[in-house]
Structure formats: structure tokens, C-alpha cells
Scaffold this active site. Structure first.
Site, PDB file in Angstrom:
ATOM      1  N   CYS A 157     -14.692  31.371   3.820  1.00 16.18           N
ATOM      2  CA  CYS A 157     -14.067  32.148   2.737  1.00 16.18           C
ATOM      3  C   CYS A 157     -13.050  33.135   3.289  1.00 16.18           C
ATOM      4  CB  CYS A 157     -15.159  32.873   1.942  1.00 16.18           C
ATOM      5  SG  CYS A 157     -14.527  33.977   0.676  1.00 16.18           S
ATOM      6  N   CYS A 160     -13.097  36.585   1.712  1.00 10.99           N
ATOM      7  CA  CYS A 160     -14.196  37.438   2.178  1.00 10.99           C
ATOM      8  C   CYS A 160     -13.946  37.944   3.590  1.00 10.99           C
ATOM      9  CB  CYS A 160     -15.517  36.665   2.195  1.00 10.99           C
ATOM     10  SG  CYS A 160     -15.793  35.640   0.752  1.00 10.99           S
ATOM     11  N   ASP A 161     -13.472  37.078   4.478  1.00 10.90           N
ATOM     12  CA  ASP A 161     -13.524  37.385   5.911  1.00 10.90           C
ATOM     13  C   ASP A 161     -12.172  37.531   6.597  1.00 10.90           C
ATOM     14  OD1 ASP A 161     -16.293  37.280   5.702  1.00 10.90           O
ATOM     15  OD2 ASP A 161     -16.370  35.140   6.156  1.00 10.90           O
TER      16      ASP A 161
END
Ligand code: NAP
Length: 332
Positions: A157, A160-161
Site C-alpha cells: 500500500c 499507507c507506506d
């Protein structure tokens, strides 16, 4: 009564429960918190531990730092966040059981759910409403140590990261729209993004391809597959193989994003709930209602677009409220 553990107290002859929740990621546990606070004593089938992302707590159990969940300005570890969701649900009276549903029968109410041998004539429990929150899984390459490296250089993701890879060289595996979208997004942080694709042509739409081709920070490795993740505790490189020449080489990257697609956990509902061609459950617009009265779906199992913990939690809340209103409307 013990609110956790096996379904021991739930004999096959017992009364139907008001709400059964299948799945225990952010969607299922948020639904449990809301249903419990409405005094509906929801029964949650949280799943069973496994080596894949299909496990109690869902995909966040496989992540490390979560920095985009509101309310945690310092960030929070994925498993800790899910433990907090779980404790909150139990505090208000949710009954959480560490079992997987093996079969459902949504043909007549109260609906049947089996947790053991699906051929047993009587279901393990019956429920007036069912909230489906079984989530989805990111497809992975199936290489050694893949699951243990997620959160340690390996990710599924970019939203997200990506932030963790500022000024680093990272790889993205895949040739579809997801891979192009993730690569383009990741150039906001990374010094260089190498897209590794197994063929010599992309599957992605032309506009997404063009955007990636025009981005100076993105380069492509064609006809290439990843054979091994390098690094002991955190990823520090990839062993890759050219599928045309057979040559192997090392790509020095500190991050690798796998963007080869997702698969919703919907096998259990085949023939019972409507699904899109890609297997995601269909819900009414702006609602978690499925076409089966009293059955609601929330979280990633019905979301192939946002796929975020906070959106899953939001739809979990919607499902509990919709289940509660539906129960009020039932004449029993
Ligand atoms: P996808 O279209 O199925 O593409 C998956 C890619 O991963 C393909 O290029 C495939 O290679 C590759 N792949 C699959 N398995 C692999 C493996 N084991 N090893 C190496 N490579 C592998 O999946 P997606 O990109 O996630 O997109 C899914 C759907 O969402 C699509 O309909 C897409 O259009 C849509 N989507 C749209 C947007 C957008 O419009 N903004 C963004 C994301 C996704 P091959 O090409 O060789 O099969």
C-alpha cells in the site's frame, strides 16, 4: 459468560442471535462496537490465525507503523491498533470467537452460519442479521519470507507506506493500473522508482502508462521477475531474473511495493450474495445493504477503491446502524 474463545456456549439448539459479524478487521470490529453499544450483543467470528493476510484483525495485523489512522498523532503499530478495537468491542459486550465460518445459508431467516463441518445439517448459530466483513487480501508473489518482510521494506500500500521511503530507491512489481498509480504516487517521496514487470507491455490503461512514462523518476525493468527478497530483518535488495536471457542480477532497493492486484475473501458467499466480476460484494449505493434482507457488507470485502482502515471502519459503523434499524423493523 466468557465473551471470548470457542463457540462452546452456543449450542446448536440455542436462540438466534440478533447480529452475527463475520470478520474482525477495522470494519467488523467497528460494527461490533456500535452493535454492542446498541445492546445487540453481537457475536463476532473473528477467524483463525494463519500465515496469510486472511486472519483475525485483518491486513493491519501484517503492518508495522500506521501513521494515517486519525487519533494517533505519533502513529500506532497495526496489531496494537486492532487489539484496541477488539478490547473496545469486548468492553461493550461483543462476544468474540476465534473461529472461521465454514458455510452460510442466507436462504431464509434466521440465517445459518456454520463454523465446523459444513455438511452438518444444523448450523452452529443462527442470526437475524449478518454483517459480512471478511476483507480482502493483496496478491503476493509467494516468495520465501514474504509475510515476515511486510512492514520491513515490503509493502502492498503506497498510500499507507510511501512516506517511509523518502529519498530512497524503491521497486514496484506489476504492470496494471495499480502499479502505475502506486509508482507515480511514490515518486513524491522516493528518489527513484523501478517498475518490475514480467512482460514487455503494460496492462495499465494508456493514460496511466503515459503518466508513468513521462515521470523522470520512474524507470522500467521489462521481462523481469523477482526471485528472492534480500536482507535479514529488513529488505535491502531484490534478486531479479530477466525472463528472456535468463540472467539474474541484484537490484539495490530499500523498499518494494507489490501491486499485482487484490482478492476479496468472498468464496464463502458464492451463490448467496451478489458479486461484481472481480469478486467484490455488491452493496446498495451509500449503504452496506446487500440484495439479501438483513445481510450487510462492509470494509474491503465490498470496497475495491479506497481500501483504507479508516474507510473500512466507517462502513462498519454504517453496517451496525443499518442492522439495528432493520432489526427494529422486523415483526417477530
Ligand atoms: P491487474 O489489472 O490485474 O494487473 C495486475 C498486474 O500484475 C498485471 O500487469 C500482471 O501482469 C501483474 N501480475 C499478476 N500476477 C503477477 C505475478 N505473480 N508476478 C508478477 N506480476 C504479476 O490489477 P490492478 O492493477 O490491481 O488493477 C485491478 C483493477 O482495478 C483494474 O481493473 C484496474 O483498471 C483498476 N484500477 C484502476 C485504477 C485507476 O483507474 N485509478 C487504479 C488501480 C486499479 P500481466 O499484465 O502479465 O498479467
Amino acid at each position: 459468560m466468557n465473551k471470548e474463545g470457542a463457540l462452546t456456549e452456543m449450542s446448536r439448539a440455542s436462540q438466534p442471535v440478533e447480529v452475527a459479524i463475520i470478520g474482525s478487521g477495522p470494519a467488523g470490529l467497528t460494527a461490533a462496537i456500535y452493535a454492542a453499544r446498541a445492546n445487540l450483543e453481537p457475536v463476532v467470528l473473528e477467524g483463525e490465525p494463519s500465515s496469510t493476510s486472511d486472519q483475525p484483525g485483518g491486513q493491519l495485523m501484517l503492518t508495522t507503523d500506521v501513521e494515517n489512522y486519525p487519533g494517533f498523532p505519533e502513529g500506532v503499530m497495526g496489531p496494537e491498533l486492532m487489539q484496541r478495537f477488539r478490547e473496545q468491542a469486548i468492553r461493550f459486550g461483543a462476544h468474540i470467537h476465534t473461529v472461521k465460518a465454514s458455510r452460510v445459508d442466507f436462504s431464509s431467516q434466521p440465517y445459518g452460519i456454520w463454523t465446523d463441518d459444513p455438511d452438518t445439517p444444523e448450523p452452529t448459530l443462527r442470526a437475524w442479521t449478518v454483517i459480512v466483513s471478511t476483507g480482502a487480501q493483496s496478491l503476493m508473489l509467494g516468495l520465501d519470507r514474504e509475510i515476515e518482510l511486510v512492514g520491513h521494506g515490503l509493502s502492498t500500500c503506497a498510500t499507507c507506506d510511501g512516506f517511509f521511503f523518502r529519498d530512497q530507491h524503491i521497486a514496484v512489481v506489476g504492470g496494471g493500473d495499480s502499479a502505475m498509480e502506486e509508482s507515480t504516487f511514490l515518486t513524491r517521496f522516493a528518489s527513484k522508482v523501478t517498475v518490475i514487470h514480467r512482460r514487455d507491455a503494460l496492462r495499465a490503461s494508456k493514460i496511466m502508462q503515459q503518466r508513468a512514462f513521462e515521470n523522470e523518476r520512474i524507470e522500467f525493468m521489462w521481462n523481469t521477475v523477482v526471485e528472492e527478497y534480500l536482507g535479514d530483518h529488513a529488505l535491502n535488495g531484490l534478486r531479479v531474473r530477466d525472463t528472456v536471457t535468463g540472467e539474474t542480477s541484484t537490484l539495490d532497493v530499500t523498499g518494494c511495493f507489490i501491486a499485482i492486484g487484490h482478492s476479496p475473501n468472498t468464496d464463502l458467499f458464492a451463490g448467496q450474495l451478489e458479486m461484481k466480476d472481480n469478486g467484490y460484494l455488491i452493496t446498495e449505493p451509500n449503504s452496506t445493504r446487500t440484495a439479501v434482507e438483513g445481510v450487510f457488507a462492509c470494509g474491503d470485502v465490498q470496497d475495491d477503491y479506497y481500501r483504507q482502515a479508516v474507510t473500512a471502519a466507517g462502513t462498519g459503523c454504517m453496517a451496525a446502524i443499518e442492522a439495528e434499524r432493520y432489526l427494529e423493523s422486523l415483526s417477530r
